[in-house]
Design a protein around this motif. Structure first.
Motif, mmCIF file in Angstrom:
data_model
loop_
_atom_site.group_PDB
_atom_site.id
_atom_site.type_symbol
_atom_site.label_atom_id
_atom_site.label_comp_id
_atom_site.label_asym_id
_atom_site.label_seq_id
_atom_site.Cartn_x
_atom_site.Cartn_y
_atom_site.Cartn_z
ATOM 1 N N HIS A 1 -99.861 -97.887 24.251
ATOM 2 C CA HIS A 1 -99.513 -96.505 24.732
ATOM 3 C C HIS A 1 -98.418 -96.736 23.701
ATOM 4 O O HIS A 1 -98.422 -95.727 22.661
ATOM 5 C CB HIS A 1 -99.343 -96.446 25.935
ATOM 6 N N TYR B 1 -103.608 -93.987 22.350
ATOM 7 C CA TYR B 1 -103.551 -93.053 24.146
ATOM 8 C C TYR B 1 -104.832 -93.693 24.711
ATOM 9 O O TYR B 1 -104.994 -93.486 25.493
ATOM 10 C CB TYR B 1 -102.779 -92.098 23.868
ATOM 11 N N ASN C 1 -99.513 -91.939 30.281
ATOM 12 C CA ASN C 1 -100.571 -91.744 28.855
ATOM 13 C C ASN C 1 -101.349 -90.990 29.027
ATOM 14 O O ASN C 1 -101.830 -89.328 28.204
ATOM 15 C CB ASN C 1 -101.244 -93.349 28.753
ATOM 16 N N ASP D 1 -99.964 -87.659 29.542
ATOM 17 C CA ASP D 1 -99.146 -86.989 29.143
ATOM 18 C C ASP D 1 -98.742 -86.794 27.648
ATOM 19 O O ASP D 1 -98.579 -85.800 26.908
ATOM 20 C CB ASP D 1 -97.631 -86.589 29.400
ATOM 21 N N LYS D 2 -99.691 -88.081 27.006
ATOM 22 C CA LYS D 2 -100.039 -88.207 26.004
ATOM 23 C C LYS D 2 -101.261 -88.204 25.219
ATOM 24 O O LYS D 2 -101.599 -87.443 23.491
ATOM 25 C CB LYS D 2 -99.029 -89.847 25.150
#
Length: 343
Positions: A94, A99, A126, A128-129
């Protein structure tokens, strides 16, 4: 049976290495854990500990190498330790910006041990990415056992505010027991885990914090409606613009001021604007007003505000650099009070 001299030496080194880690002496911790790995190269616990030290030192490629080595050693080993290994590899990936790969390891950690400490937080960070078109939660969803019915857990809210010495974080969870809280402070991060009555855990991971703190002078207390965390700032007088991530350090007025065209501001209107937008109370209201004025001010005004606020121990706030630039701002306690030096 008494332990052999070699086992005693390993146990002593391990204790010293852990102490160094929790005292934020990561260079010493790295030296000691490296000695342990050289003594027992197949000990996955030692390798995972060194992986975490590499993460703290931002040596992410080395951290990834250690994490992957531990995974190979644990293919037929303990499920709980294997869950930790997948978690540490996921965290490292991360932070390296990989990701999708990180998600796979985090999900495998969840499959092996859903209660692994900090896992929920890193899954949230993670996810969210992840790219919007990336598949998520495939492995864990397909193999994890059906969850036991339990009351739904409400989302937990937290807020933060500050003065010149402390950053205060309020985590709003009601009726928490003392033994249900696990909170660790580090020089640039904190890790909070709370065991909830539902059987699930609430986790808050802040890493990195916007600025460094003093872990040994930070504390927390449990109230009926919340957990109150106080982070002692390493640099007193530096106002944090954010709680986590990158933040600019505004230098104190040690250099020759530059000449700038000053734009007149209606500070009263600005105060009303802050009040209408947020309506904070007490110290939070003053802090919100301070940040709003500071953000919109020119460099000379910013220097004046920082210099006057710090030198007066928070009792005076000036926006006039020409007036206070070449003299020390005196402490001016409220009427009826006496200023005392902090010991």
């Amino acid at each position: 049976m008494n332990p052999s001299p070699e086992e005693s030496h390993s146990a002593d080194l391990y204790a010293k290495a852990n102490d160094a880690f929790f005292d934020d002496d990561y260079d010493e911790a790295l030296t000691l854990f490296t000695k342990l790995v050289s003594m027992e190269p197949t000990n996955a616990e030692f390798i995972l500990k060194r992986c975490q030290v590499h993460q703290k030192l931002n040596q992410l490629e080395l951290a990834l190498k250690d994490g992957e080595s531990a995974l190979k050693l644990l293919e037929q080993g303990s499920r709980s330790l294997l869950a930790r290994a997948h978690l540490q590899v996921g965290i490292t990936l991360h932070r390296l910006g990989q990701y999708v790969k990180a998600q796979s390891h985090l999900e495998q950690s969840r499959e092996l041990n859903p209660k692994e400490k900090t896992l929920v937080t890193w899954l949230r960070k993670n996810e969210d990415k992840l790219p919007k078109d990336a598949p998520t939660a495939t492995l864990a969803a397909a193999t994890a056992p059906a969850p036991v019915s339990a009351p739904p857990v409400k989302a937990t809210r937290y807020e933060w505010f500050q003065n010149d010495t402390f950053v205060t974080i309020e985590v709003f969870i009601k009726n928490v027991k003392q033994d249900a809280v696990d909170l660790n402070f580090f020089d640039n991060s904190l890790s909070l885990t709370v065991k909830l009555p539902t059987g699930s855990d609430y986790s808050l991971e802040l890493e990195p914090l916007a600025h460094k703190i003093l872990p040994k002078e930070s504390s927390f207390k449990i109230l009926s409606t919340k957990i109150e965390i106080k982070l002692r700032k390493e640099m007193i007088g530096i106002m944090w613009g954010t709680l986590e991530g990158d933040d600019q350090i505004i230098p104190m007025a040690s250099s020759t001021p530059t000449t700038t065209a000053k734009k007149a501001k209606d500070w009263g209107a600005l105060a009303r604007e802050v009040d209408e937008e947020t309506k904070p109370e007490g110290e939070q209201a003053l802090n919100s007003l301070f940040q709003k004025i500071y953000k919109d001010a020119d460099p000379d005004t910013q220097r004046a505000m920082m210099k006057s606020f710090v030198e007066s121990n928070g009792t005076c706030l000036s926006t006039n650099w020409d007036e206070i630039g070449n003299k020390k701002t005196e402490v001016k306690p409220p009427e009826g009070m006496i200023a005392k030096k902090y010991e």
